[in-house]
Design a protein around this motif. Structure first.
Motif, mmCIF file in Angstrom:
data_model
loop_
_atom_site.group_PDB
_atom_site.id
_atom_site.type_symbol
_atom_site.label_atom_id
_atom_site.label_comp_id
_atom_site.label_asym_id
_atom_site.label_seq_id
_atom_site.Cartn_x
_atom_site.Cartn_y
_atom_site.Cartn_z
ATOM 1 N N LYS A 146 0.844 -1.191 0.000
ATOM 2 C CA LYS A 146 0.000 0.000 0.000
ATOM 3 C C LYS A 146 0.877 1.238 0.000
ATOM 4 C CE LYS A 146 -3.785 2.257 2.490
ATOM 5 N NZ LYS A 146 -4.692 2.195 3.663
ATOM 6 N N CYS A 147 0.592 2.151 -0.920
ATOM 7 C CA CYS A 147 1.353 3.387 -1.018
ATOM 8 C C CYS A 147 0.952 4.322 0.124
ATOM 9 C CB CYS A 147 1.111 4.056 -2.371
ATOM 10 S SG CYS A 147 1.999 5.627 -2.561
ATOM 11 N N ALA A 148 1.953 4.872 0.820
ATOM 12 C CA ALA A 148 1.688 5.750 1.953
ATOM 13 C C ALA A 148 1.160 7.112 1.523
ATOM 14 C CB ALA A 148 2.967 5.926 2.767
ATOM 15 N N ILE A 149 1.251 7.441 0.214
ATOM 16 C CA ILE A 149 0.781 8.744 -0.276
ATOM 17 C C ILE A 149 -0.619 8.644 -0.865
ATOM 18 C CG2 ILE A 149 1.229 10.646 -1.872
ATOM 19 C CD1 ILE A 149 3.189 10.484 0.433
ATOM 20 N N LEU A 155 1.361 -2.034 -11.156
ATOM 21 C CA LEU A 155 1.853 -1.218 -10.049
ATOM 22 C C LEU A 155 3.012 -1.916 -9.332
ATOM 23 C CD1 LEU A 155 -1.432 0.175 -8.427
ATOM 24 C CD2 LEU A 155 0.245 1.400 -9.800
ATOM 25 N N GLU A 156 4.036 -1.137 -9.004
ATOM 26 C CA GLU A 156 5.190 -1.636 -8.261
ATOM 27 C C GLU A 156 5.361 -0.810 -6.997
ATOM 28 O OE1 GLU A 156 8.615 -1.640 -10.695
ATOM 29 O OE2 GLU A 156 7.779 -3.001 -12.209
ATOM 30 N N PHE A 157 5.798 -1.446 -5.942
ATOM 31 C CA PHE A 157 5.925 -0.782 -4.649
ATOM 32 C C PHE A 157 7.330 -1.011 -4.093
ATOM 33 C CE2 PHE A 157 1.511 -1.759 -5.368
ATOM 34 C CZ PHE A 157 0.832 -0.631 -4.951
ATOM 35 N N ARG A 158 7.862 0.027 -3.433
ATOM 36 C CA ARG A 158 9.181 -0.047 -2.832
ATOM 37 C C ARG A 158 9.176 0.661 -1.484
ATOM 38 N NH1 ARG A 158 9.428 -2.925 -6.503
ATOM 39 N NH2 ARG A 158 11.020 -3.123 -8.141
ATOM 40 N N PHE A 159 10.019 0.195 -0.581
ATOM 41 C CA PHE A 159 10.218 0.874 0.691
ATOM 42 C C PHE A 159 11.281 1.961 0.524
ATOM 43 C CE2 PHE A 159 8.385 -3.117 2.180
ATOM 44 C CZ PHE A 159 7.507 -2.666 3.156
ATOM 45 N N CYS A 160 11.116 3.036 1.241
ATOM 46 C CA CYS A 160 12.071 4.141 1.176
ATOM 47 C C CYS A 160 13.078 3.993 2.317
ATOM 48 C CB CYS A 160 11.356 5.483 1.268
ATOM 49 S SG CYS A 160 12.479 6.905 1.220
ATOM 50 N N CYS A 186 13.275 7.193 4.822
ATOM 51 C CA CYS A 186 12.188 7.474 5.764
ATOM 52 C C CYS A 186 12.423 6.747 7.085
ATOM 53 C CB CYS A 186 10.840 7.060 5.172
ATOM 54 S SG CYS A 186 10.261 8.144 3.843
ATOM 55 N N ASN A 187 12.055 7.376 8.160
ATOM 56 C CA ASN A 187 12.218 6.789 9.484
ATOM 57 C C ASN A 187 11.003 5.901 9.792
ATOM 58 O OD1 ASN A 187 13.065 6.152 12.031
ATOM 59 N ND2 ASN A 187 12.558 8.149 12.933
ATOM 60 N N GLY A 188 11.098 4.633 9.389
ATOM 61 C CA GLY A 188 9.989 3.699 9.554
ATOM 62 C C GLY A 188 9.781 2.893 8.290
ATOM 63 N N ASN A 189 8.878 1.943 8.327
ATOM 64 C CA ASN A 189 8.591 1.086 7.169
ATOM 65 C C ASN A 189 7.480 1.706 6.333
ATOM 66 O OD1 ASN A 189 10.501 -0.836 7.982
ATOM 67 N ND2 ASN A 189 9.025 -1.828 9.341
ATOM 68 N N TYR A 190 7.853 2.675 5.516
ATOM 69 C CA TYR A 190 6.892 3.329 4.641
ATOM 70 C C TYR A 190 7.113 2.856 3.212
ATOM 71 C CZ TYR A 190 5.794 6.409 8.530
ATOM 72 O OH TYR A 190 5.384 6.904 9.761
ATOM 73 N N GLU A 191 6.003 2.424 2.590
ATOM 74 C CA GLU A 191 6.060 1.867 1.240
ATOM 75 C C GLU A 191 5.347 2.817 0.280
ATOM 76 O OE1 GLU A 191 5.486 -2.570 -0.712
ATOM 77 O OE2 GLU A 191 4.237 -1.935 0.971
ATOM 78 N N TYR A 192 5.919 2.955 -0.926
ATOM 79 C CA TYR A 192 5.369 3.885 -1.906
ATOM 80 C C TYR A 192 5.278 3.201 -3.268
ATOM 81 C CZ TYR A 192 6.864 7.146 1.731
ATOM 82 O OH TYR A 192 7.056 7.775 2.930
ATOM 83 N N CYS A 193 4.313 3.668 -4.060
ATOM 84 C CA CYS A 193 4.233 3.204 -5.443
ATOM 85 C C CYS A 193 5.339 3.891 -6.239
ATOM 86 C CB CYS A 193 2.853 3.510 -6.026
ATOM 87 S SG CYS A 193 2.491 5.277 -6.159
ATOM 88 N N LEU A 201 7.567 7.259 -5.195
ATOM 89 C CA LEU A 201 8.769 6.804 -4.509
ATOM 90 C C LEU A 201 9.824 7.904 -4.436
ATOM 91 C CD1 LEU A 201 10.355 4.525 -3.163
ATOM 92 C CD2 LEU A 201 11.101 3.793 -5.443
ATOM 93 N N TYR A 202 9.984 8.668 -5.516
ATOM 94 C CA TYR A 202 11.034 9.687 -5.554
ATOM 95 C C TYR A 202 10.487 11.113 -5.387
ATOM 96 C CZ TYR A 202 13.609 5.755 -7.484
ATOM 97 O OH TYR A 202 14.175 4.526 -7.668
ATOM 98 N N THR A 203 9.187 11.264 -5.237
ATOM 99 C CA THR A 203 8.592 12.585 -5.137
ATOM 100 C C THR A 203 8.031 12.902 -3.756
ATOM 101 O OG1 THR A 203 6.458 11.773 -5.924
ATOM 102 C CG2 THR A 203 8.003 12.591 -7.589
ATOM 103 N N HIS A 204 8.001 11.944 -2.863
ATOM 104 C CA HIS A 204 7.402 12.172 -1.553
ATOM 105 C C HIS A 204 8.387 12.883 -0.625
ATOM 106 C CE1 HIS A 204 9.758 8.519 -0.732
ATOM 107 N NE2 HIS A 204 9.757 8.926 0.528
#
Length: 291
Positions: free
Chosen positions: A251-254, A265-270, A273-280, A284-287
């Motif tokens: 699930k994307c955090a944004i 859709l592809e998802f990656r962890f950043c 970020c301080n924590g396990n936040y996943e983004y599409c 991923l590079y804009t948050h």
């Protein structure tokens, strides 16, 4: 495989976990008996004639006979078989590995009784070596049945390992890397040569002890069904099937989109970020990184 599946559903709960360690513990008991009194070992050997005469404990105690004299090389060999046995149990499952190992022992028992019948039919009587009494009688029938042990059962474990993990490398003589399938082929050729050049007794010993290897892989017919890659794929599939509907893994955090919103859709962890936040991949590079 269907037959094994039915057996596993019915008797799987009775399977012995870590059965390779149980077998090694039996060898340890055999070494202790041998240390206390070497003559005790002679009472444990498999001898179908003496079994029919009332020494029924020999149907089970022959498993305690160690594969060789106690030495450092023997310990290394036992550790090797323990290691590959555990790998097979992990890949095949406890029940299937139990069936493979125990069936090899059962075939060995059956082979010894068949050899006794052949000896009686060809000689017309039971040889004197099997009917001797007294202290010397402890050796009764050893000439005929001494080869019926767990030696070839252990070899069948190695053959199964070579078929299941053909590309696995081991260190021959501790420094020569070689693939397991090469060693498996060499050993199989040695067995075939020994089978056709040895006497009737050796033929029964080799054939009975390794019949489980032949039957197990002929029954599966498709070796890929027991390969590590295929079994891992089936396990992952079963986990996904058991997952309740509506629950997603990504699930994307944004934007909140999940893998159910599109197959592309592809998802990656950043990592920033301080924590396990996943983004599409779109965010991923804009948050803004969470600190």
């Amino acid at each position: 495989m269907k037959f094994l599946n039915k057996l596993e559903r019915k008797f799987g709960r009775y399977a012995i976990r870590n059965i390779s360690l149980v077998l090694i513990m039996c060898y340890a008991a055999g070494y202790i008996f041998e240390l206390i009194n070497p003559n005790i070992i002679l009472l444990l050997y498999l001898n179908p004639y003496l079994v029919l005469k009332g020494q029924v404990w020999r149907l089970f105690t022959w498993i305690l006979i160690p594969p060789g004299s106690f030495s450092f090389l023997t310990l290394l060999m036992l550790y090797f078989y323990y290691s590959i046995g555990n790998n097979l149990e992990h890949v095949w499952g406890t029940f299937r590995y139990n069936v493979y190992l125990i069936s090899g022992m059962i075939f060995t028992l059956v082979g010894s009784f068949l050899l006794l019948g052949v000896i009686y039919l060809t000689k017309g009587q039971i040889p004197v070596e099997m009917t001797a009494k007294g202290m010397d009688g402890m050796y009764a029938g050893y000439f005929y049945f001494g080869g019926f042990s767990t030696y070839y059962t252990n070899m069948s474990i190695f053959l199964a390992y070579a078929m299941t993990f053909p590309d696995m490398q081991v260190l021959l003589f501790f420094f020569v890397p070689i693939k397991v399938k090469v060693l498996g082929v060499i050993y199989a050729l040695m067995l075939v040569f020994s089978f056709f050049t040895s006497g009737v007794t050796a033929k029964f010993v080799i054939g009975a002890s390794l019949l489980n290897t032949l039957l197990f892989f002929l029954m599966t017919r498709n070796y890929k069904r027991v390969s590590p890659r295929e079994i891992q794929r089936r396990r992952n599939y079963q986990k996904q099937v058991k997952m309740p509907k509506g629950i997603t893994k990504h699930k994307c955090a944004i934007c909140g989109r999940t893998e159910l919103d599109g197959d592309d859709l592809e998802f990656r962890f950043c990592s920033k970020c301080n924590g396990n936040y996943e983004y599409c991949k779109e965010h991923l590079y804009t948050h803004q990184h969470i600190q």
